[in-house]
Design a protein around this motif. Structure first.
Motif, mmCIF file in Angstrom:
data_model
loop_
_atom_site.group_PDB
_atom_site.id
_atom_site.type_symbol
_atom_site.label_atom_id
_atom_site.label_comp_id
_atom_site.label_asym_id
_atom_site.label_seq_id
_atom_site.Cartn_x
_atom_site.Cartn_y
_atom_site.Cartn_z
ATOM 1 N N ALA A 158 -5.901 60.127 -5.247
ATOM 2 C CA ALA A 158 -6.906 59.065 -5.388
ATOM 3 C C ALA A 158 -7.173 58.781 -6.863
ATOM 4 N N ARG B 289 -4.240 56.846 -8.249
ATOM 5 C CA ARG B 289 -4.332 55.425 -7.862
ATOM 6 C C ARG B 289 -5.334 54.703 -8.766
ATOM 7 N N PHE B 290 -6.463 55.359 -8.987
ATOM 8 C CA PHE B 290 -7.510 54.753 -9.815
ATOM 9 C C PHE B 290 -7.005 54.533 -11.234
ATOM 10 N N ARG C 198 -5.090 51.382 -12.163
ATOM 11 C CA ARG C 198 -5.819 50.125 -12.321
ATOM 12 C C ARG C 198 -5.964 49.796 -13.814
ATOM 13 N N GLU D 283 -12.864 52.866 -3.003
ATOM 14 C CA GLU D 283 -11.765 52.225 -2.262
ATOM 15 C C GLU D 283 -10.517 53.095 -2.286
ATOM 16 N N ASP D 284 -10.217 53.690 -3.438
ATOM 17 C CA ASP D 284 -9.034 54.534 -3.545
ATOM 18 C C ASP D 284 -9.187 55.799 -2.704
ATOM 19 N N ARG E 221 -8.594 54.836 0.949
ATOM 20 C CA ARG E 221 -7.177 54.635 1.254
ATOM 21 C C ARG E 221 -6.459 55.969 1.430
#
Length: 301
Positions: free
Chosen positions: A119, A122-123, A126, A289-290, A293
């Motif tokens: 996570a 993923r963040f 961005r 959000e991450d 997911r």
């Protein structure tokens, strides 16, 4: 003289630079798309605003005055700064900024730790420049920090009945009853419910479960809120107690712990909690959000 600088002034200054770079009024007509009289009028307006002459335009051709040379340098510097500001302002438009303070439960399962790491990965993909602060603590401490708004969000098992919090379910953790090597039940081939009721059990004071969960014996001379403390008491061989299965597994493999009755297992729901009175920023929204997911959309632990 110029007082405050307004948009019409910037327009006139840009026109001035264009005229100079073109080499005169006539040559600037095609670049500016204006007639020579119009350019002349606007240059005269700028000189009036400034209070001094910028150039000579006669038989000798177009030539800047000394003050015009100084203004040209200053204007080029100003326009460069404006362009740099524009690029920076546009670059920040979609970028996540600030600090994100995240609380985590202690002694997470390896798989949970890996999912949290994914996570974060993923963040970090961005467009962001966010300082991440991770704090590991027992549930009661995480709840206190959330209530004091010293954390933006926290992942742990919570009561779920704090009116000040919003909760997002993430995963579940299985807990099992164990005893340690040296306990009278460790080598007993058949352990009855009565044996368990008479054993001294480590009491965990921070449970938010359904009525009757988990199993409680009739005796408890040991209290531990943290998993490491409960594990130490159970390994002493003097107490039984619940541990997350993933924490007990390596000790069980070494023959130092024994699982007692899997029918008394229970699961602890882990959630992401945040304070309702603390409006989540863009960075926090994106991180949540991450997490969703990784833990929910891609399957739970």
């Amino acid at each position: 003289m110029l007082g405050q600088l307004h948009d019409p002034d910037l327009h006139l200054l840009r026109l001035f630079v264009t005229v100079v770079e073109a080499g005169g009024f006539s040559a600037a007509q095609g670049v500016l798309g204006l007639s020579q009289p119009s350019i002349s009028q606007q240059m005269a307006r700028l000189e009036t605003r400034l209070g001094y002459r910028l150039c000579s335009r006669g038989k000798g051709g177009f030539r800047l005055t000394e003050k015009g040379e100084l203004l040209l340098q200053a204007t080029r510097g100003l326009l460069l700064q404006i362009e740099q500001f524009r690029q920076q302002a546009n670059g920040v438009a979609g970028r996540l900024l600030g600090t994100l303070r995240i609380g985590l439960a202690e002694n997470q399962d390896r798989e949970v730790t890996l999912r949290l790491a994914r996570a974060i990965a993923r963040f970090r993909q961005r467009d962001e420049q966010v300082r991440l602060e991770l704090t590991s603590a027992p549930p009661a401490e995480l709840e206190r920090l959330l209530l004091e708004q010293r954390l933006d969000c926290a992942i742990s098992y919570f009561s779920g009945n704090q009116a000040a919090f919003d909760y997002l379910p993430l995963f579940e953790e299985r807990q099992r009853l164990y005893c340690g090597l040296g306990h009278e039940l460790f080598d007993r081939s058949l352990v009855s419910r009565e044996h368990l009721l008479e054993a001294d059990q480590v009491c965990h004071p921070y449970r938010f479960l359904k009525q009757g969960e988990p199993f409680q014996s009739r005796h408890s001379l040991a209290v531990a809120e943290q998993i490491d403390s409960a594990l130490t008491l159970i390994l002493s061989g003097q107490h039984i107690g619940y541990l997350p299965c993933h924490c007990a597994a390596p000790w069980e493999a070494q023959g130092l712990l024994r699982a007692l009755d899997p029918t008394l297992d229970f699961v602890v729901p882990f959630t992401l909690a945040r304070h309702r009175g603390q409006e989540p920023g863009e960075a926090q929204q994106a991180f949540m959000e991450d997490l969703h997911r990784v833990f929910v959309e891609q399957g739970t632990h």
